[in-house]
Design a protein around this motif. Structure first.
Motif, short mmCIF file in Angstrom:
data_model
loop_
_atom_site.label_atom_id
_atom_site.label_comp_id
_atom_site.label_asym_id
_atom_site.label_seq_id
_atom_site.Cartn_x
_atom_site.Cartn_y
_atom_site.Cartn_z
N PHE A 60 0.80 -1.41 0.16
CA PHE A 60 0.23 0.17 0.05
C PHE A 60 0.89 1.28 -0.04
O PHE A 60 0.69 2.09 -0.67
N GLU A 61 1.97 1.06 0.97
CA GLU A 61 2.89 2.42 1.05
C GLU A 61 3.56 2.47 -0.38
O GLU A 61 4.04 3.71 -0.81
N VAL A 62 4.30 1.39 -1.07
CA VAL A 62 4.86 1.39 -1.96
C VAL A 62 4.04 1.98 -3.25
O VAL A 62 4.55 2.68 -4.15
N ALA A 63 2.64 2.05 -3.26
CA ALA A 63 1.68 2.61 -4.24
C ALA A 63 1.49 4.10 -3.98
O ALA A 63 0.94 5.05 -4.80
N THR A 64 1.37 4.38 -2.59
CA THR A 64 0.77 5.67 -2.06
C THR A 64 1.64 7.00 -1.56
O THR A 64 1.44 7.91 -1.58
N LYS A 65 2.91 6.43 -1.28
CA LYS A 65 3.81 7.35 -0.57
C LYS A 65 4.88 7.88 -1.69
O LYS A 65 5.23 7.17 -2.38
N HIS A 66 5.39 9.02 -1.14
CA HIS A 66 6.47 9.55 -1.71
C HIS A 66 7.54 8.98 -1.27
O HIS A 66 8.01 8.93 -0.19
N LEU A 67 8.48 8.32 -2.16
CA LEU A 67 9.80 7.51 -1.48
C LEU A 67 11.03 8.02 -1.54
O LEU A 67 11.30 8.79 -2.58
N SER A 68 11.86 8.14 -0.48
CA SER A 68 13.01 8.74 -0.58
C SER A 68 13.99 7.79 -1.48
O SER A 68 13.67 6.55 -1.82
N LEU A 96 -3.96 -1.39 -6.51
CA LEU A 96 -3.67 -2.33 -7.50
C LEU A 96 -3.16 -2.13 -8.86
O LEU A 96 -2.45 -2.58 -9.60
N GLN A 97 -3.81 -0.98 -9.39
CA GLN A 97 -3.07 -0.49 -10.60
C GLN A 97 -1.45 -0.35 -10.65
O GLN A 97 -0.88 -0.68 -11.40
N LYS A 98 -1.03 0.29 -9.39
CA LYS A 98 0.36 0.99 -9.41
C LYS A 98 1.06 -0.69 -9.09
O LYS A 98 2.10 -0.73 -9.66
N ILE A 99 0.59 -1.64 -8.33
CA ILE A 99 1.33 -2.80 -8.21
C ILE A 99 1.37 -3.68 -9.54
O ILE A 99 2.45 -4.17 -10.02
N ALA A 100 0.25 -3.48 -10.59
CA ALA A 100 0.28 -4.15 -11.72
C ALA A 100 1.06 -3.77 -12.55
O ALA A 100 1.56 -4.50 -13.66
N SER A 101 1.50 -2.35 -12.51
CA SER A 101 2.38 -1.71 -13.40
C SER A 101 3.94 -1.79 -12.98
O SER A 101 4.68 -1.53 -13.81
N THR A 102 4.10 -2.48 -12.01
CA THR A 102 5.45 -2.88 -11.67
C THR A 102 5.80 -4.37 -12.42
O THR A 102 4.88 -4.79 -13.01
#
Length: 311
Positions: free
Chosen positions: A201-209, A243-249
């Motif tokens: 969930f955080e992979v898809a929704t957070k700004h990552l360092s 799920l869209q974000k996960i599927a795009s990886t």
């Protein structure tokens, strides 16, 4: 475990060591259990790192042996499970992350990854300050440092140098060489899918360092093994955006289920959410594989645990 490999053989083939109170993000601590081939040449590169979150009941063997009901499942203690995973993922570094708390020495509370309420129900996918992704990335760096340090010690035993596993007084130093580039697999079993889902969930929704983004780029596969928890929703990810974000990886996704969770008449939402999870990922053309185990048999805790040797 297959019949061709006995418990004693597994113990001799793999080294298992526990490291208590390893510090990750913002001073949060979890115990880590590392497992790796006993005979591996220190100069030989491992081919993968596997991060595992276990479920309820799973604990240290000495704790389970003293529990009046959980002792019958002692075969599935965290150290034995680490060896089972090492056999499943050949030449890999297995990193078992123990929950911060085991309520009544039974119920896994992964509160360093996601908030839990007073009843032990995870508050997943909410707009809180949970930083499960950052925490796991820092624990992973510490695990690599511990392993690298151990290999250095093994090569230098004759020098009588005292080798500390990892310094808790500073951030993990950069790991050099092939270890830093290992592909990563996540495996969540039962309640262990709670931190796994929060991390994605955080992979898809957070700004990552940059550091966390680099860790995410190494995640090549994710395994859900019979996900479940004691809440009434969010056992599986159903958000279209996530799920869209996960599927795009490029992650390979594997889902293994048994009737114990999916066909539980007292928790029908688990099966409904799991079907949505699979249907949406397939519609998004994600690289997802679903495998059903023992659907010709009634659901049972024994078959639920057996998925650990069958996936």
């Amino acid at each position: 475990m297959t019949s061709s490999t006995t418990k004693s053989e597994l113990q001799s083939l793999y080294t298992v060591q526990r490291f208590e109170n390893v510090t990750g993000d913002l001073g949060k601590q979890n115990d880590l259990i590392l497992c790796f081939p006993s005979a591996i040449n220190p100069t030989k590169s491992l081919n993968k790192a596997v991060i595992f979150f276990g479920g309820d009941v799973q604990n240290y063997p000495e704790v389970m042996s003293q529990h009046r009901t959980n002792n019958i499942y002692i075969h599935w203690n965290l150290e034995s499970t680490a060896r089972i995973l090492a056999k499943r993922f050949v030449d890999s570094l297995i990193i078992v992350i123990k929950p911060k708390e085991m309520l009544l020495n039974t119920f896994s509370i992964y509160s360093n990854f996601v908030e839990f309420d007073q009843d032990g129900i995870p508050m997943l996918f909410t707009n809180t300050n949970s930083n499960g992704l950052t925490h796991v990335s820092k624990l992973y760096s510490k695990a690599l440092e511990i392993y690298e340090n151990k290999q250095d010690c093994d090569l230098d035993k004759s020098s009588h140098v005292l080798c500390d596993s990892v310094s808790e007084k500073s951030d993990a130093r950069p790991v050099i060489g092939c270890l830093a580039e290992l592909p990563v697999s996540f495996v969540g079993f039962s309640k262990g899918c709670v931190p796994l889902n929060q991390i994605l969930f955080e992979v898809a929704t957070k700004h990552l360092s940059p550091e966390t983004s680099d860790f995410v780029s190494k995640i090549k596969s994710v395994y859900w093994l019979d996900a479940g928890h004691n809440g009434r929703q969010d056992t599986w990810i159903t958000s279209d955006f996530v799920l869209q974000k996960i599927a795009s990886t490029t992650m390979e996704l594997f889902v293994h289920i048994t009737p114990y969770q999916i066909k539980d008449i007292n928790r029908p939402w688990i099966g409904k959410e799991q079907r949505k999870f699979i249907q949406k990922l397939k519609a998004l053309k994600a690289d997802v594989t679903e495998i059903r185990h023992h659907f010709d048999e009634p659901g049972s805790l024994d078959l639920h645990f057996s998925i650990l040797t069958e996936f």
